[in-house]
Scaffold this active site. Structure first.
Site, PDB file in Angstrom:
ATOM      1  CD  GLU A  92      18.717  39.092  28.603  1.00 20.73           C
ATOM      2  OE1 GLU A  92      18.125  38.395  29.442  1.00 20.73           O
ATOM      3  OE2 GLU A  92      18.252  40.169  28.168  1.00 20.73           O
ATOM      4  CG  ASN A 126      56.123  36.594  32.032  1.00 20.27           C
ATOM      5  OD1 ASN A 126      54.942  36.453  32.363  1.00 20.27           O
ATOM      6  ND2 ASN A 126      57.112  36.657  32.899  1.00 20.27           N
ATOM      7  CD  GLU A 158      53.447  30.830  24.891  1.00 20.14           C
ATOM      8  OE1 GLU A 158      53.320  29.921  24.052  1.00 20.14           O
ATOM      9  OE2 GLU A 158      53.171  30.685  26.104  1.00 20.14           O
ATOM     10  CE1 TYR A 159      48.185  38.503  29.668  1.00 17.46           C
ATOM     11  CE2 TYR A 159      49.654  40.394  29.323  1.00 17.46           C
ATOM     12  CZ  TYR A 159      48.431  39.867  29.733  1.00 17.46           C
ATOM     13  OH  TYR A 159      47.460  40.710  30.182  1.00 17.46           O
ATOM     14  CG  ASP A 160      55.138  40.711  27.447  1.00 18.56           C
ATOM     15  OD1 ASP A 160      54.139  40.994  28.145  1.00 18.56           O
ATOM     16  OD2 ASP A 160      56.295  40.617  27.911  1.00 18.56           O
ATOM     17  CE  LYS A 208      13.572  37.100  26.872  1.00 15.88           C
ATOM     18  NZ  LYS A 208      14.600  36.865  27.910  1.00 15.88           N
ATOM     19  CB  SER A 260       8.876  42.074  29.870  1.00 18.83           C
ATOM     20  OG  SER A 260       7.543  42.266  30.286  1.00 18.83           O
TER      21      SER A 260
END
Length: 268
Positions: free
Chosen positions: A159, A32, A34-36, A104, A80
């Site tokens: 795309e 937690n 590290e996430y914060d 492409k 196209s």
């Protein structure tokens, strides 16, 4: 500024990967703390650059699910391209003109419409004249900015696709409408973009890359110049080369090979 936007993309991918592991799979790949720490860094960078990608964890869960996909009529037909595998035909087509050599991508063509820097519609190409509105899934697709500092109208096409390495994993998890494994990434990408719930779309790791600007940047006169403007807004345009003179057959083949190598190296 480009480096900061690159870091924003990295942080979004790290944080979303952690969320995907934790919630659907009950796996913890970072603490937690590290996430914060990464989340706070992302908030600071988004505030500084004023670029907010639609799939950023700071933007919440995105748009609510829909019960069906509404239709939209394209004011300008999304046509196209003609196809050829003959390099000599490309040389003839080029003639004495300056051209773009561009990858492409193999997925589903989408059109994004922004007004004053806010995404107001995301739609599929459909039959070229009528598509389906999939704005609710913009937050589940990597590479679509939800907003940026801008005035006026911007309409781009690009795309939506799934990277080969991700498709190798995902095709073992999802079945097509006939109950069979997906045979190609483009089919899974198309099915993912057309999901009714954005959270389901987000699980499919769909990526969006623009390949044309239909409206916007009126001060710029060429397709290449307009595409080169998009990274400032948080997009990652499809890879291309711009020629400054007619190419020989050998040069054309070399350019094609360079694009193929770039695609392989970058998992596109």
């Amino acid at each position: 500024m480009v480096e900061k936007r690159k870091r924003i993309n990295e942080l979004i991918e790290l944080l979303n990967e952690a969320s995907r592991a934790y919630y659907p799979e009950s796996r913890e790949i970072m603490s937690n703390f590290e996430y914060d720490k990464l989340y706070d860094e992302l908030v600071a960078l988004e505030t500084e650059t004023s670029v907010y990608l639609a799939n950023s964890p700071t933007q919440g869960v995105g748009y609510p699910p829909v019960s069906k996909l509404e239709k939209t009529v394209h004011k300008r037909s999304l046509l196209s391209l003609e196809k050829t595998k003959n390099v000599d035909e490309l040389i003839t087509f080029m003639g004495r003109k300056q051209i773009l050599l561009m990858l492409k991508l193999d997925g589903l063509t989408m059109k994004l419409t922004y007004q004053d820097g806010i995404l107001i519609e995301a739609a599929t190409r459909g039959d070229g004249d009528t598509g389906e509105i999939v704005t609710h899934n913009a937050s589940g697709i990597y590479g679509i900015p939800a907003g940026f500092p801008s005035k006026g109208r911007l309409v781009i096409t690009g795309e939506a696709f799934i990277r080969p390495s991700d498709f190798t994993e995902l095709k073992e998890r999802y079945l097509d409408s006939s109950g069979k494994k997906y045979g190609a990434g483009r089919n899974l990408a198309a099915g993912s973009v057309r999901q009714l719930a954005s959270l389901e779309c987000a699980k499919r790791k769909v990526v969006f890359m623009p390949f044309a600007v239909l409206e916007g940047f009126p001060e710029l006169k060429t397709k290449a110049a307009k595409l080169r403007k998009l990274p400032e807004l948080g997009f990652t345009p499809c890879k291309f080369f711009l020629t400054n003179r007619p190419l020989t057959r050998m040069e054309m083949e070399k350019g094609i090979q360079q694009l193929k190598s770039y695609a392989k190296e970058n998992d596109i």
